[in-house]
Motif scaffolding. Structure first.
Motif, PDB file in Angstrom:
ATOM      1  N   GLU A 157       0.861  -1.180   0.000  1.00 18.92           N
ATOM      2  CA  GLU A 157       0.000   0.000   0.000  1.00 18.92           C
ATOM      3  C   GLU A 157       0.901   1.234   0.000  1.00 18.92           C
ATOM      4  O   GLU A 157       1.747   1.401   0.888  1.00 18.92           O
ATOM      5  N   ASP A 158       0.748   2.083  -0.980  1.00 21.41           N
ATOM      6  CA  ASP A 158       1.704   3.181  -1.175  1.00 21.41           C
ATOM      7  C   ASP A 158       1.364   4.376  -0.281  1.00 21.41           C
ATOM      8  O   ASP A 158       0.942   5.433  -0.743  1.00 21.41           O
ATOM      9  N   VAL A 159       1.586   4.177   1.020  1.00 18.46           N
ATOM     10  CA  VAL A 159       1.317   5.223   2.017  1.00 18.46           C
ATOM     11  C   VAL A 159       2.533   5.314   2.933  1.00 18.46           C
ATOM     12  O   VAL A 159       2.687   4.521   3.860  1.00 18.46           O
ATOM     13  N   PHE A 160       3.411   6.282   2.663  1.00 17.41           N
ATOM     14  CA  PHE A 160       4.643   6.453   3.432  1.00 17.41           C
ATOM     15  C   PHE A 160       4.748   7.909   3.871  1.00 17.41           C
ATOM     16  O   PHE A 160       4.403   8.824   3.111  1.00 17.41           O
ATOM     17  N   VAL A 161       5.255   8.130   5.087  1.00 14.85           N
ATOM     18  CA  VAL A 161       5.299   9.503   5.599  1.00 14.85           C
ATOM     19  C   VAL A 161       6.573  10.249   5.208  1.00 14.85           C
ATOM     20  O   VAL A 161       6.606  11.472   5.229  1.00 14.85           O
ATOM     21  N   ASP A 162       7.629   9.530   4.843  1.00 17.75           N
ATOM     22  CA  ASP A 162       8.900  10.208   4.570  1.00 17.75           C
ATOM     23  C   ASP A 162       9.694   9.477   3.498  1.00 17.75           C
ATOM     24  O   ASP A 162      10.883   9.212   3.656  1.00 17.75           O
ATOM     25  N   GLY A 163       9.045   9.160   2.396  1.00 15.03           N
ATOM     26  CA  GLY A 163       9.739   8.539   1.273  1.00 15.03           C
ATOM     27  C   GLY A 163       9.928   7.045   1.445  1.00 15.03           C
ATOM     28  O   GLY A 163       9.611   6.456   2.482  1.00 15.03           O
ATOM     29  N   ARG A 164      10.452   6.426   0.394  1.00 11.48           N
ATOM     30  CA  ARG A 164      10.722   4.982   0.378  1.00 11.48           C
ATOM     31  C   ARG A 164      11.706   4.684  -0.724  1.00 11.48           C
ATOM     32  O   ARG A 164      11.896   5.489  -1.649  1.00 11.48           O
ATOM     33  N   PRO A 165      12.363   3.528  -0.674  1.00  5.15           N
ATOM     34  CA  PRO A 165      13.216   3.118  -1.798  1.00  5.15           C
ATOM     35  C   PRO A 165      12.390   2.936  -3.073  1.00  5.15           C
ATOM     36  O   PRO A 165      11.164   2.846  -3.030  1.00  5.15           O
ATOM     37  N   ALA A 166      13.075   2.855  -4.200  1.00  7.92           N
ATOM     38  CA  ALA A 166      12.398   2.711  -5.501  1.00  7.92           C
ATOM     39  C   ALA A 166      11.985   1.255  -5.722  1.00  7.92           C
ATOM     40  O   ALA A 166      12.281   0.646  -6.754  1.00  7.92           O
ATOM     41  N   TRP A 167      11.286   0.701  -4.732  1.00  7.14           N
ATOM     42  CA  TRP A 167      10.854  -0.688  -4.839  1.00  7.14           C
ATOM     43  C   TRP A 167       9.935  -0.892  -6.043  1.00  7.14           C
ATOM     44  O   TRP A 167       9.917  -1.965  -6.641  1.00  7.14           O
ATOM     45  N   ASP A 168       9.165   0.145  -6.388  1.00  2.47           N
ATOM     46  CA  ASP A 168       8.235   0.020  -7.506  1.00  2.47           C
ATOM     47  C   ASP A 168       8.950  -0.155  -8.836  1.00  2.47           C
ATOM     48  O   ASP A 168       8.373  -0.675  -9.787  1.00  2.47           O
ATOM     49  N   GLN A 169      10.211   0.262  -8.900  1.00  2.00           N
ATOM     50  CA  GLN A 169      10.971   0.147 -10.143  1.00  2.00           C
ATOM     51  C   GLN A 169      11.652  -1.215 -10.294  1.00  2.00           C
ATOM     52  O   GLN A 169      12.262  -1.485 -11.328  1.00  2.00           O
ATOM     53  N   VAL A 170      11.567  -2.049  -9.255  1.00  3.37           N
ATOM     54  CA  VAL A 170      12.270  -3.338  -9.298  1.00  3.37           C
ATOM     55  C   VAL A 170      11.324  -4.509  -9.021  1.00  3.37           C
ATOM     56  O   VAL A 170      11.755  -5.566  -8.563  1.00  3.37           O
ATOM     57  N   GLY A 171      10.030  -4.307  -9.319  1.00  2.92           N
ATOM     58  CA  GLY A 171       9.106  -5.434  -9.277  1.00  2.92           C
ATOM     59  C   GLY A 171       8.048  -5.401  -8.205  1.00  2.92           C
ATOM     60  O   GLY A 171       7.076  -6.168  -8.281  1.00  2.92           O
ATOM     61  N   ALA A 172       8.208  -4.573  -7.170  1.00  6.55           N
ATOM     62  CA  ALA A 172       7.161  -4.490  -6.156  1.00  6.55           C
ATOM     63  C   ALA A 172       5.930  -3.807  -6.751  1.00  6.55           C
ATOM     64  O   ALA A 172       6.048  -2.917  -7.594  1.00  6.55           O
ATOM     65  N   GLN A 173       4.776  -4.234  -6.313  1.00  7.00           N
ATOM     66  CA  GLN A 173       3.520  -3.670  -6.803  1.00  7.00           C
ATOM     67  C   GLN A 173       3.019  -2.662  -5.777  1.00  7.00           C
ATOM     68  O   GLN A 173       2.563  -3.038  -4.696  1.00  7.00           O
ATOM     69  N   MET A 174       3.131  -1.369  -6.115  1.00  2.00           N
ATOM     70  CA  MET A 174       2.632  -0.314  -5.235  1.00  2.00           C
ATOM     71  C   MET A 174       1.167  -0.102  -5.567  1.00  2.00           C
ATOM     72  O   MET A 174       0.835   0.296  -6.687  1.00  2.00           O
ATOM     73  N   VAL A 175       0.297  -0.399  -4.624  1.00  2.00           N
ATOM     74  CA  VAL A 175      -1.142  -0.427  -4.914  1.00  2.00           C
ATOM     75  C   VAL A 175      -1.905   0.393  -3.881  1.00  2.00           C
ATOM     76  O   VAL A 175      -1.402   0.721  -2.812  1.00  2.00           O
ATOM     77  N   SER A 176      -3.140   0.714  -4.229  1.00  2.00           N
ATOM     78  CA  SER A 176      -3.998   1.433  -3.286  1.00  2.00           C
ATOM     79  C   SER A 176      -4.697   0.478  -2.341  1.00  2.00           C
ATOM     80  O   SER A 176      -5.127   0.869  -1.258  1.00  2.00           O
ATOM     81  N   GLU A 177      -4.792  -0.787  -2.726  1.00  2.00           N
ATOM     82  CA  GLU A 177      -5.502  -1.778  -1.922  1.00  2.00           C
ATOM     83  C   GLU A 177      -4.762  -3.109  -1.990  1.00  2.00           C
ATOM     84  O   GLU A 177      -4.716  -3.762  -3.039  1.00  2.00           O
TER      85      GLU A 177
END
Length: 489
Positions: A264-284
């Motif tokens: 779930e793409d809800v972070f308060v202070d950034g995150r690594p570029a996991w979405d660029q290496v296969g992780a699925q950043m989703v709303s649900e």
């Protein structure tokens, strides 16, 4: 043999992949509670990939909450370790560099809380297993009378539970005028982000209502779904890694090639570029989590108990047995109607992919390992599905056999009379009930079903559930796991 470390990396064979970034420039940004094999084979590899794609201050400081073993293995290796991916076509080796340090909470709780309170720390992730949350799995609520919670409330500066450590770190940040970190649960808990938020809020409220309100208003607790088979590392694995790399590694991780991570793409202070290496950043995340929990985890647990009882040491052996492969197919037929398909997923295809993963002969995932902590896993992995099937008036023969196999397993004796090393938070209570019932299936079933923390108050009163469970249990005693499973057709 020369040990793996930063100074010996150059001697690795060219076939061993290593970090494609300047590790000396890496700063910590993530603290991970519970730095076991899964975290190092999943989160740490995703982070390694993200650092190679988009470098940033996302190094990992691990924290062991009980023993110093992991620190003692990794410290002489400068935090480096080998990830050995076992594919049917052959092994793939990679040295992971994203772990920078390991703390040991019991040795210095203050040092761990200080690391959480550091402005550098932006994410605190967790893999502490279901039992590490000091909660009631049936309700998701904090057990305020849990010994670790009682201790942490009385000693807030020296916490020992994961929840107590998180709250201590958040309190220190608030008191220092900092914002919160993102708390990222990576354990197999339904609605894990929501559950963790509630546990942290409830614990904080027992200390300070204003702190609880601050966390509720400002904190982030993304839900996640993680998936990768990471068997426990054996001495044989350590020897094999040394043979393949030419360096001694006291902390290698063994895993399958497959991996999946929905966040779930809800972070308060950034995150690594996991979405660029296969992780699925989703709303649900819930549809992915629900699918995995019921179809993979439910099948894994059922297969583990039956396979162990039948003498199969590994998942590959058990699922490769035609009798248990047919059982899995029938189990998924019962499970799939209770699972809403995530977008883009065909559940029948997902089931076939699971079977192929289970049957990967290169992965030695021990049935005994999966069978651990069954009292915590059953409510999430099997009993919810059973309740839905009963409500729909649908058959539960395969699901009931999974529950009966757990009951047979917790007697502590296998089919040859050998002792089972039963690992479970309720082990003493399970043994007491099993010893009192003996091999009387009716007595054992009734006694175990009476544990409300596992089965609630509804299932023990439902004959459509209790009858097939007891019938299967009697057959497991009389005929054994393989013959009982065969009789399902």
């Amino acid at each position: 043999m020369t040990r793996l470390s930063a100074s010996t990396l150059a001697s690795l064979p060219v076939t061993v992949r290593r970090s494609a970034y300047d590790r000396s420039a890496l700063k910590p940004g993530i603290v991970h509670l519970g730095l076991g094999a899964f975290a190092r084979g999943h989160l740490a590899e995703y982070t390694e990939d993200a650092l190679e794609t988009s470098f940033g201050a996302w190094g990992i400081v691990g924290a062991s909450l009980q023993r110093p073993d992991q620190r003692d293995r990794l410290k002489p290796q400068d935090g480096l370790y080998t990830l050995l991916k076992l594919a049917p076509a052959g092994p793939e080796l990679r040295v992971i560099g994203s772990v920078l340090d390991v703390l040991v909470a019991p040795e210095s709780p203050a040092a761990l809380v200080a690391r959480l309170a550091s402005p550098e720390t932006r994410i605190v992730s967790l893999t502490v297993t279901e039992k590490g949350y000091c909660h009631d799995p049936a309700t998701g609520k904090l057990k305020a009378d849990h010994p670790d919670i009682v201790h942490d409330l009385a000693n807030p500066n020296t916490p020992r539970s994961a929840v107590g450590i998180l709250v201590a770190g958040l309190k220190a940040r608030r008191d220092a005028g900092l914002g919160p970190f993102t708390a990222l649960c990576c354990d197999n808990l339904p609605s894990n982000g929501h559950v963790l938020r509630g546990l942290v809020r409830d614990f904080a409220a027992l200390m300070d209502d204003k702190l609880a309100a601050w966390i509720e208003a400002n904190g982030a607790f993304p839900a996640t779904m993680v998936d990768r088979i990471v068997p426990a590392t054996t001495e044989a694995d350590i020897a094999e890694v040394a043979k393949l790399t030419g360096l001694g590694d006291a902390a290698p991780v063994i895993g399958e090639p497959f991996r999946q991570w929905a966040i779930e793409d809800v972070f308060v202070d950034g995150r690594p570029a996991w979405d660029q290496v296969g992780a699925q950043m989703v709303s649900e995340v819930a549809p992915f989590e629900f699918m995995k929990l019921r179809m993979l985890n439910g099948a894994h647990s059922s297969l583990a108990y039956l396979g162990y009882l039948a003498g199969h040491e590994t998942v590959a052996e058990a699922s490769g047995d035609p009798v248990f492969a047919r059982f899995l197919a029938g189990l998924w037929v019962e499970i799939i109607p209770t699972v809403p398909a995530p977008q883009g997923v065909v559940l029948a295809d997902y089931a076939q992919a699971l079977l192929a993963r289970f049957q990967n002969p290169a992965i030695r995932h021990r049935t005994w390992q999966i069978a651990m902590d069954g009292s915590q896993k059953l409510p999430q992995r099997l009993l919810g599905t059973i309740r839905e099937r009963l409500k729909a008036g649908a058959p539960i023969d395969h699901l009931a056999l999974g529950v009966a196999a757990w009951m047979r397993y917790v007697t502590g004796l296998d089919e040859k009379g050998g002792a089972i090393d039963l690992r479970d938070p309720l082990a003493a209570e399970l043994k007491r009930r099993a010893d009192a019932a003996g091999r009387n299936a009716e007595a054992l079933s009734t006694s175990l079903l009476g544990i409300e923390a596992i089965f609630g108050s509804d299932l023990p009163a439902e004959e459509r559930f209790t009858k097939p469970v007891t019938t299967h249990l009697a057959s497991l005693f009389d005929k054994g796991a393989k013959a009982t499973t065969t009789s399902l057709g």
